[in-house]
Motif scaffolding. Structure first.
Motif, PDB file in Angstrom:
ATOM      1  N   PHE A   1       0.817  -1.210   0.000  1.00  0.00           N
ATOM      2  CA  PHE A   1       0.000   0.000   0.000  1.00  0.00           C
ATOM      3  C   PHE A   1       0.857   1.269   0.000  1.00  0.00           C
ATOM      4  N   MET A   2       2.085   1.201   0.520  1.00  0.00           N
ATOM      5  CA  MET A   2       2.988   2.341   0.418  1.00  0.00           C
ATOM      6  C   MET A   2       3.300   2.633  -1.048  1.00  0.00           C
ATOM      7  N   SER A   3       3.613   1.562  -1.825  1.00  0.00           N
ATOM      8  CA  SER A   3       3.940   1.737  -3.242  1.00  0.00           C
ATOM      9  C   SER A   3       2.707   2.082  -4.060  1.00  0.00           C
ATOM     10  N   MET A   4       1.579   1.410  -3.785  1.00  0.00           N
ATOM     11  CA  MET A   4       0.366   1.672  -4.563  1.00  0.00           C
ATOM     12  C   MET A   4      -0.141   3.099  -4.349  1.00  0.00           C
ATOM     13  N   GLY A   5      -0.072   3.593  -3.094  1.00  0.00           N
ATOM     14  CA  GLY A   5      -0.480   4.966  -2.822  1.00  0.00           C
ATOM     15  C   GLY A   5       0.402   5.969  -3.546  1.00  0.00           C
ATOM     16  N   PHE A   6       1.715   5.696  -3.593  1.00  0.00           N
ATOM     17  CA  PHE A   6       2.634   6.602  -4.297  1.00  0.00           C
ATOM     18  C   PHE A   6       2.337   6.619  -5.797  1.00  0.00           C
ATOM     19  N   ILE A   7       2.104   5.423  -6.389  1.00  0.00           N
ATOM     20  CA  ILE A   7       1.863   5.339  -7.835  1.00  0.00           C
ATOM     21  C   ILE A   7       0.598   6.094  -8.223  1.00  0.00           C
TER      22      ILE A   7
ATOM     23  N   GLN B   1     -15.910  12.898  -8.964  1.00  0.00           N
ATOM     24  CA  GLN B   1     -16.044  13.105  -7.522  1.00  0.00           C
ATOM     25  C   GLN B   1     -15.798  11.825  -6.727  1.00  0.00           C
ATOM     26  N   ALA B   2     -16.246  10.684  -7.282  1.00  0.00           N
ATOM     27  CA  ALA B   2     -16.075   9.417  -6.570  1.00  0.00           C
ATOM     28  C   ALA B   2     -14.597   9.114  -6.338  1.00  0.00           C
ATOM     29  N   TYR B   3     -13.755   9.443  -7.320  1.00  0.00           N
ATOM     30  CA  TYR B   3     -12.328   9.198  -7.156  1.00  0.00           C
ATOM     31  C   TYR B   3     -11.687  10.226  -6.226  1.00  0.00           C
ATOM     32  N   LYS B   4     -12.185  11.460  -6.209  1.00  0.00           N
ATOM     33  CA  LYS B   4     -11.677  12.447  -5.259  1.00  0.00           C
ATOM     34  C   LYS B   4     -11.851  11.938  -3.829  1.00  0.00           C
ATOM     35  N   GLU B   5     -13.026  11.364  -3.550  1.00  0.00           N
ATOM     36  CA  GLU B   5     -13.317  10.878  -2.205  1.00  0.00           C
ATOM     37  C   GLU B   5     -12.546   9.595  -1.899  1.00  0.00           C
ATOM     38  N   SER B   6     -12.443   8.692  -2.896  1.00  0.00           N
ATOM     39  CA  SER B   6     -11.798   7.405  -2.632  1.00  0.00           C
ATOM     40  C   SER B   6     -10.285   7.550  -2.460  1.00  0.00           C
ATOM     41  N   VAL B   7      -9.661   8.559  -3.085  1.00  0.00           N
ATOM     42  CA  VAL B   7      -8.229   8.789  -2.871  1.00  0.00           C
ATOM     43  C   VAL B   7      -7.976   9.119  -1.400  1.00  0.00           C
ATOM     44  N   VAL B   8      -8.841   9.937  -0.799  1.00  0.00           N
ATOM     45  CA  VAL B   8      -8.714  10.279   0.619  1.00  0.00           C
ATOM     46  C   VAL B   8      -9.008   9.051   1.487  1.00  0.00           C
ATOM     47  N   THR B   9     -10.034   8.287   1.123  1.00  0.00           N
ATOM     48  CA  THR B   9     -10.378   7.080   1.880  1.00  0.00           C
ATOM     49  C   THR B   9      -9.222   6.090   1.880  1.00  0.00           C
ATOM     50  N   LEU B  10      -8.569   5.929   0.719  1.00  0.00           N
ATOM     51  CA  LEU B  10      -7.415   5.035   0.635  1.00  0.00           C
ATOM     52  C   LEU B  10      -6.321   5.474   1.603  1.00  0.00           C
ATOM     53  N   ALA B  11      -6.037   6.774   1.654  1.00  0.00           N
ATOM     54  CA  ALA B  11      -4.995   7.281   2.548  1.00  0.00           C
ATOM     55  C   ALA B  11      -5.341   7.022   4.011  1.00  0.00           C
TER      56      ALA B  11
END
Length: 315
Positions: free
Chosen positions: A217-223, A256-266
């Motif tokens: 998840f460290m690498s996937m979040g960076f990518i 918008q769904a991806y804006k929210e899910s990027v924060v949720t992933l973090a």
């Protein structure tokens, strides 16, 4: 009777005005010693007691914390020995400084989230004294005789020559770098192609199959952050969770769904990356497939790619 009714209404209004939290959160901050010496490393700890299912977001100290340099940062989640249903979240920073004086480590904001409920609170300021190692007795030592004359070249001349030589070497290095940079520079892939290739290389490492969720998840979040930063021209690669929420809201062109899910992933993977917690297999598959959907749903159209090529030629 009328006065008694008025009194009861006043008490009720006062109780309603008091702040209430959806769940209990206690925060403590301390240093291991109230006084240290210049250059000594010491620990600064923030301990948060909250429900064990809470997602706790503490400040991430990068580089410096006020007047102190951050040497190391550790996060830990503890449930053993805690009351049932609660956990202790600790942030331990190893600090040092080379400036003496009386300091105050400023309050740090702590955010705890359980479901849709959020509690924000701050640590207390922590006082710390940094003392010199000298005792002042050194001034009592007197020279017995006048220093002998030094026939060698004055020290300031030697220093000036060294500085001049270093400046010449830096200038030559810069000129050579500028001359040969374009010859050895690999062509940069477009954001979409770079992200697809990086995800493929990440999956070839088999982190999830080996149970190494932290590195995955460290690498996937960076990518994914790097892809969004390059694709939509927004600075989010090194953003904290709080900064990420603000900046994603202003990204133009991203659904918008991806804006929210990027924060949720973090938020969801923060304990995985820094506290060695684990997500269940179904949630891991969800985020793995989410990365592919993000790239496919935001892949540049041929018209956009053509416009980018024309713009790069002009520049």
């Amino acid at each position: 009777m009328k006065n008694h009714l008025v009194s009861r209404l006043c008490v009720l209004a006062t109780l309603c005005a008091l702040p209430s939290f959806a769940f209990d959160v206690s925060v403590k901050a301390n240093v291991e010693n109230a006084q240290v010496f210049i250059g000594d490393m010491f620990n600064y700890e923030i301990a948060v007691t909250a429900p064990e299912n809470a997602v706790v977001d503490l400040p991430s100290f990068v580089g410096n914390l006020g007047n102190f340099e951050v040497k190391e940062m550790k996060n830990e989640r503890i449930t053993e020995g805690m009351p049932k249903g609660t956990a202790k979240f600790t942030w331990l920073a190893t600090l040092n400084t080379f400036v003496s004086g009386d300091f105050m480590i400023a309050p740090q904001q702590v955010v705890a989230v359980v479901g849709k409920d959020t509690v924000r609170t701050n640590t207390d300021p922590v006082a710390l004294k940094v003392a010199n190692r000298t005792t002042g007795e050194e001034t009592d030592i007197l020279e017995v005789e006048e220093p002998m004359a030094d026939p060698r070249m004055p020290q300031w001349v030697i220093i000036a020559l060294c500085v001049l030589g270093a400046a010449v070497l830096v200038l030559l290095g810069w000129l050579l770098h500028k001359k040969f940079r374009k010859q050895g520079e690999a062509p940069r892939l477009p954001p979409y192609e770079e992200a697809v290739l990086s995800l493929k290389e990440l999956r070839n490492r088999n982190y999830l199959a080996e149970g190494n969720q932290g590195d995955y998840f460290m690498s996937m979040g960076f990518i994914t952050r790097r892809y969004i930063q390059r694709r939509f021209e927004v600075d989010i690669l090194d953003a904290t969770t709080a900064e990420l929420k603000q900046r994603m809201a202003h990204v133009v062109g991203l659904p918008q769904a991806y804006k929210e899910s990027v924060v949720t992933l973090a938020v969801e993977t923060e304990p995985v990356k820094f506290a060695k917690m684990k997500l269940d297999g179904e949630r891991c598959r969800f985020w793995d497939e989410w990365a592919d959907h993000l790239l496919q749903d935001t892949k540049p159209t041929p018209e956009e790619e053509q416009a980018k090529k024309q713009e790069s030629r002009k520049s």
